[in-house]
Design a protein around this motif. Structure first.
Motif, PDB file in Angstrom:
ATOM      1  N   GLU A  73       0.829  -1.204   0.000  1.00  0.00           N
ATOM      2  CA  GLU A  73       0.000   0.000   0.000  1.00  0.00           C
ATOM      3  C   GLU A  73       0.868   1.260   0.000  1.00  0.00           C
ATOM      4  O   GLU A  73       0.593   2.212  -0.736  1.00  0.00           O
ATOM      5  N   GLY A  76       2.025   2.164  -3.255  1.00  0.00           N
ATOM      6  CA  GLY A  76       0.967   2.536  -4.188  1.00  0.00           C
ATOM      7  C   GLY A  76       0.493   1.397  -5.070  1.00  0.00           C
ATOM      8  O   GLY A  76      -0.156   1.623  -6.084  1.00  0.00           O
ATOM      9  N   ARG A  77       0.791   0.165  -4.680  1.00  0.00           N
ATOM     10  CA  ARG A  77       0.466  -0.996  -5.519  1.00  0.00           C
ATOM     11  C   ARG A  77      -0.858  -1.657  -5.168  1.00  0.00           C
ATOM     12  O   ARG A  77      -1.369  -2.460  -5.923  1.00  0.00           O
ATOM     13  N   CYS A  78      -1.392  -1.353  -4.004  1.00  0.00           N
ATOM     14  CA  CYS A  78      -2.709  -1.860  -3.627  1.00  0.00           C
ATOM     15  C   CYS A  78      -3.343  -0.853  -2.679  1.00  0.00           C
ATOM     16  O   CYS A  78      -2.689   0.078  -2.214  1.00  0.00           O
ATOM     17  N   ARG A  79      -4.619  -1.075  -2.423  1.00  0.00           N
ATOM     18  CA  ARG A  79      -5.305  -0.249  -1.419  1.00  0.00           C
ATOM     19  C   ARG A  79      -6.237  -1.136  -0.627  1.00  0.00           C
ATOM     20  O   ARG A  79      -6.705  -2.162  -1.096  1.00  0.00           O
ATOM     21  N   THR A  81      -9.702  -1.315   1.789  1.00  0.00           N
ATOM     22  CA  THR A  81     -10.958  -0.658   2.132  1.00  0.00           C
ATOM     23  C   THR A  81     -11.625  -1.500   3.216  1.00  0.00           C
ATOM     24  O   THR A  81     -11.318  -2.680   3.380  1.00  0.00           O
ATOM     25  N   THR A  95      -4.146  -1.364  -7.277  1.00  0.00           N
ATOM     26  CA  THR A  95      -4.278  -0.033  -7.858  1.00  0.00           C
ATOM     27  C   THR A  95      -3.806  -0.130  -9.310  1.00  0.00           C
ATOM     28  O   THR A  95      -3.210  -1.142  -9.716  1.00  0.00           O
ATOM     29  N   PRO A  96      -4.013   0.917 -10.095  1.00  0.00           N
ATOM     30  CA  PRO A  96      -3.446   0.903 -11.446  1.00  0.00           C
ATOM     31  C   PRO A  96      -1.922   0.683 -11.426  1.00  0.00           C
ATOM     32  O   PRO A  96      -1.387  -0.015 -12.283  1.00  0.00           O
ATOM     33  N   GLU A  97      -1.242   1.241 -10.449  1.00  0.00           N
ATOM     34  CA  GLU A  97       0.212   1.016 -10.321  1.00  0.00           C
ATOM     35  C   GLU A  97       0.510  -0.450 -10.043  1.00  0.00           C
ATOM     36  O   GLU A  97       1.466  -1.016 -10.591  1.00  0.00           O
TER      37      GLU A  97
END
Length: 151
Positions: A73, A76-79, A81, A95-97
């Protein structure tokens, strides 16, 4: 008769050397540790995953998995929720990344596996190995469970 202890030693040594080679190449070429690559692949296949699902797949603790997801996270590779069905857990998605780095790293992993395995074993032996390892993995994951994680 096959010496199972020697077979085990060979299996572990090959796995260790292969894992280290893949990890080093992914880090060098994509700044992506192999463990993160494996998590990204699992999340991509599922679309969304709980930390528990990742821990179960990797056969590691939920705490270690949560820390690994924190690193993904932060990169920036996942998120994560909130899980609307269970307040105790969260849902993880790429994520898009994360999708981009996975797409770029996959051919690197496949090339390294081709070098280590595909170029060494004939196709019929490789197919037989895949079937047998799958059978052993299923047995290990169902009949001889060593994890005691609760969902």
């Amino acid at each position: 008769m096959t010496d199972l202890t020697s077979l085990f030693t060979d299996l572990v040594r090959v796995e260790t050397r292969l894992y280290n080679a893949l990890d080093a190449r992914l880090k060098a070429e994509h700044d992506l540790p192999l463990g993160q690559f494996e998590f990204l692949r699992f999340i991509a296949r599922r679309g969304v995953a709980r930390v528990y699902d990742l821990a179960h797949e990797a056969a590691i603790t939920i705490g270690a998995t949560s820390k690994a997801v924190d690193r993904l996270e932060a990169a920036g590779r996942c998120r994560r929720t909130a899980n609307p069905d269970d307040r105790r857990s969260s849902l993880v998605m790429l994520t898009p990344e994360g999708e981009r780095i996975l797409a770029e790293a996959t051919p690197t992993v496949e090339a390294e596996l081709q070098t280590w395995i595909g170029s060494v074993l004939p196709a019929d032996v490789l197919e037989n190995l895949a079937v047998n390892l799958s059978m052993l993995r299923r047995r290990a994951e169902t009949d001889h469970r060593t994890d005691r994680m609760e969902p």
